[in-house]
Design an enzyme around this catalytic site. Structure first.
Site, PDB file in Angstrom:
ATOM      1  N   ALA A  70       0.775  -1.195  -0.028  1.00 42.85           N
ATOM      2  CA  ALA A  70       0.033  -0.050   0.164  1.00 42.85           C
ATOM      3  C   ALA A  70       0.788   1.210   0.003  1.00 42.85           C
ATOM      4  CB  ALA A  70      -0.817  -0.008   1.275  1.00 42.85           C
ATOM      5  N   ASP A  71       0.206   2.254  -0.736  1.00 41.79           N
ATOM      6  CA  ASP A  71       1.084   3.540  -0.428  1.00 41.79           C
ATOM      7  C   ASP A  71       0.030   4.806  -0.642  1.00 41.79           C
ATOM      8  OD1 ASP A  71       3.946   4.817  -0.509  1.00 41.79           O
ATOM      9  OD2 ASP A  71       2.778   5.964  -1.850  1.00 41.79           O
ATOM     10  N   SER A  72      -0.009   5.854   0.063  1.00 44.62           N
ATOM     11  CA  SER A  72      -0.781   6.828   0.262  1.00 44.62           C
ATOM     12  C   SER A  72      -0.155   8.240   0.031  1.00 44.62           C
ATOM     13  CB  SER A  72      -1.390   6.693   1.797  1.00 44.62           C
ATOM     14  OG  SER A  72      -2.193   5.856   2.049  1.00 44.62           O
TER      15      SER A  72
END
EC number: 3.6.1.9
Length: 197
Positions: A70-72
């Protein structure tokens, strides 16, 4: 049967989301150099980064697993905002965010090493920011919390004081959209609720 889940992330917030949902997993950070991937498009950027993190960890597995990457980023005023480089940048960004509406994008990558399948999706949540004073911003930055967060705020921590409301998945703002993750796992032929058995 649901394979063991591996979270390719160092994020305590992502770990806490999975723990709160009683989903068993183990953590194996990817240590992927995020500077290798650039894009002016927040959707493309978070999806590529999430996929790269998941792929780096999946390549090291010796047993069948599901790897979550995941990456935000926060998208505000046409600018992509990841983690701030330092306290001065965090203060500048928080002043810039006052009274504004941003979009928090999180890329979700899921690699099933048993089936050799890969899914990549994203979630977006609109964030309506309050108007903290300069003193409140300085005090918040001094806690160190905004230095570890995409967009300089943690909605599950002290930063919640500066968010008026959101539109979309709350977990996405923290780091993972569990409803999206459930749908992705279903797409691979599993049920996330199997983890509760």
């Amino acid at each position: 049967m649901l394979p063991p889940i591996v979270l390719a992330s160092q994020s305590p917030a992502r770990r806490q989301l999975l723990e709160a949902a009683r989903i068993p997993f183990r953590v194996q950070p990817s240590y992927f150099d995020e500077s290798q991937i650039q894009s002016p498009d927040p959707v493309e950027l978070v999806q590529k980064l999430a996929a790269a993190k998941a792929e780096a960890v999946a390549a090291q597995q010796r047993e069948p697993v599901l790897v979550i990457g995941a990456d935000s980023v926060l998208y505000l005023g046409g600018e992509i905002l990841g983690k701030p480089a330092n306290a001065l940048e965090a203060e500048r960004r928080l002043r810039q965010m006052r009274g504004e509406v941003g979009e928090l994008y999180t890329g979700h990558a899921l690699i099933d090493t048993r089936q050799n399948r890969r899914l990549v999706h994203y979630a977006v949540t609109r964030v309506f920011f309050a108007k903290p004073s300069d003193e409140e911003i300085r005090t918040y930055v001094a806690t160190g919390e905004p230095l570890n967060c995409a967009g300089c705020f943690a909605i599950d921590g002290r930063g919640s004081l500066f968010v008026e409301r959101i539109e979309g998945c709350p977990g996405n703002v923290i780091g993972l959209s569990l409803p999206l993750l459930r749908r992705m796992i279903q797409e691979l032929g599993y049920s996330l609720t199997e983890a509760w058995n």
